[in-house]
Design an enzyme around this catalytic site. Sequence first.
Site, PDB file in Angstrom:
ATOM      1  CG  ASP A  42      -7.018  -2.889   7.698  1.00 16.66           C
ATOM      2  OD1 ASP A  42      -5.930  -3.300   7.257  1.00 16.66           O
ATOM      3  OD2 ASP A  42      -7.185  -1.728   8.102  1.00 16.66           O
ATOM      4  CG  ASN A  43      -4.479  -4.982   2.919  1.00 22.67           C
ATOM      5  OD1 ASN A  43      -4.198  -4.152   3.773  1.00 22.67           O
ATOM      6  ND2 ASN A  43      -4.087  -4.881   1.664  1.00 22.67           N
ATOM      7  CE  LYS A  78      -6.683   9.041  -0.919  1.00 24.50           C
ATOM      8  NZ  LYS A  78      -7.392   7.773  -0.545  1.00 24.50           N
ATOM      9  CE1 TYR A 127      -1.848   8.765  -0.257  1.00 28.87           C
ATOM     10  CE2 TYR A 127      -0.839  10.790   0.539  1.00 28.87           C
ATOM     11  CZ  TYR A 127      -1.763   9.782   0.681  1.00 28.87           C
ATOM     12  OH  TYR A 127      -2.604   9.785   1.763  1.00 28.87           O
ATOM     13  CG  LEU A 172     -10.760   6.113   6.784  1.00 26.51           C
ATOM     14  CD1 LEU A 172     -12.144   6.539   6.316  1.00 26.51           C
ATOM     15  CD2 LEU A 172     -10.778   5.895   8.277  1.00 26.51           C
TER      16      LEU A 172
END
Length: 366
Positions: A31-32, A153, A149, A76
């Site tokens: 995760d960033n 996706k 968005y 995710l």
Amino acid sequence: MNYLITGGAGFIGSHLAEALLADGHRVMVIDNLSTGSIRNIAHLRGHDRFAYVIDTMMNAPLLAELVDEADAVFHLAAAVGVCLIVESPVHTIETNIRCTELLLEIAEKKKKKVLVASTSEVYGKSTSVPFREDGDLVMGATTRGRWSYACSKAIDEFLAIAYWRERRLPTVVVRLFNTVGPRQTGQYGMVIPRFVQQALDGKPITVFGDGTQSRCFTHVADTVRALTGIMDVDSSVGQVFNVGSSDEITILDLAHRIRELTDSSSEIVFVPYAVAYEENFEDMQRRVPSTEKIQQAIGWRPQIGLDALLASVIQYHRDVRSDGRASTADMAPRPALIHAGRPWNGGRAGAHPPRASAELTPDVPR
Ligand code: UDP
């Protein structure tokens, strides 16, 4: 099994990590912290089957190492939240498409199954409710930032399915419908944590538009059950599944329900979309999933109704307040990239995941 969760310090990712650990699996998170928070996984740090790396997924050698170690990947990591998307469209498009492209390219080499988390947002302006997975996606104009968005996706979905059809990489796509629960932040626009915080603070509850738009909210525990169930079955490969509840409520009714459940005297105010987001903003009026497909595939049905869901979020925010902690919802945005990590085996085959996950990580409450 060894699972890699990209975006595992996010709201859904952290709940997924907990569930996988409880089932006896090993979990590695990358995760960033751009929208996730170290606090979401702080309670997992001491677990001997858990490790995490704070870095960007675009660090290809690192990602390759992590994928190598894993048996399967839950993808995710994404730019999410309507506020974030409207404010940072370049970041949204680039994050969502590049990260998925890179992950699939790497996973293909090792043929590791990848579950790609997508969103009900891809149905766009479609009015064919309930939305079925094989239904049309109806996008708005490219000059309206929100739809970037959905399009990004949708490209992720096309890519995942193409990798299966053309290259035989096992992939599966899930479209999540308004997942909610403890630890979700309202910072990027999500309505339930925002309304709950406003109600508990006695501040005006801000209903955007006229409040007749509706949503179906799903508790994160139900969502996590769907993710693990879908990952577990071979028949899911190459498929798209809706994951959501069919318990529909308008946003105005939601505001009243939350005010009632919190015993709040907050007034309910209406905020035009142009003020809340941007000029010419278009909302989705209804978002109702058909869940026939996932029911048939794994027998999944949501188990937690709206009032229990709201009670869990209200309780979370009350607990956070009584502990004197800042909720994740109160935190300032994180810098996009922090290069501080390395894979759990440090690049050496057979090495144990370093407890160094914690040591490598700047442990600063944000
Ligand atoms: N919303 C609202 N007030 C807020 C935040 C959101 O009325 O403070 C509305 C938003 O315009 C949308 C709905 O609540 O119609 C759900 O918003 P959210 O961002 O949670 O999810 P999404 O729009 O992606 O379904």
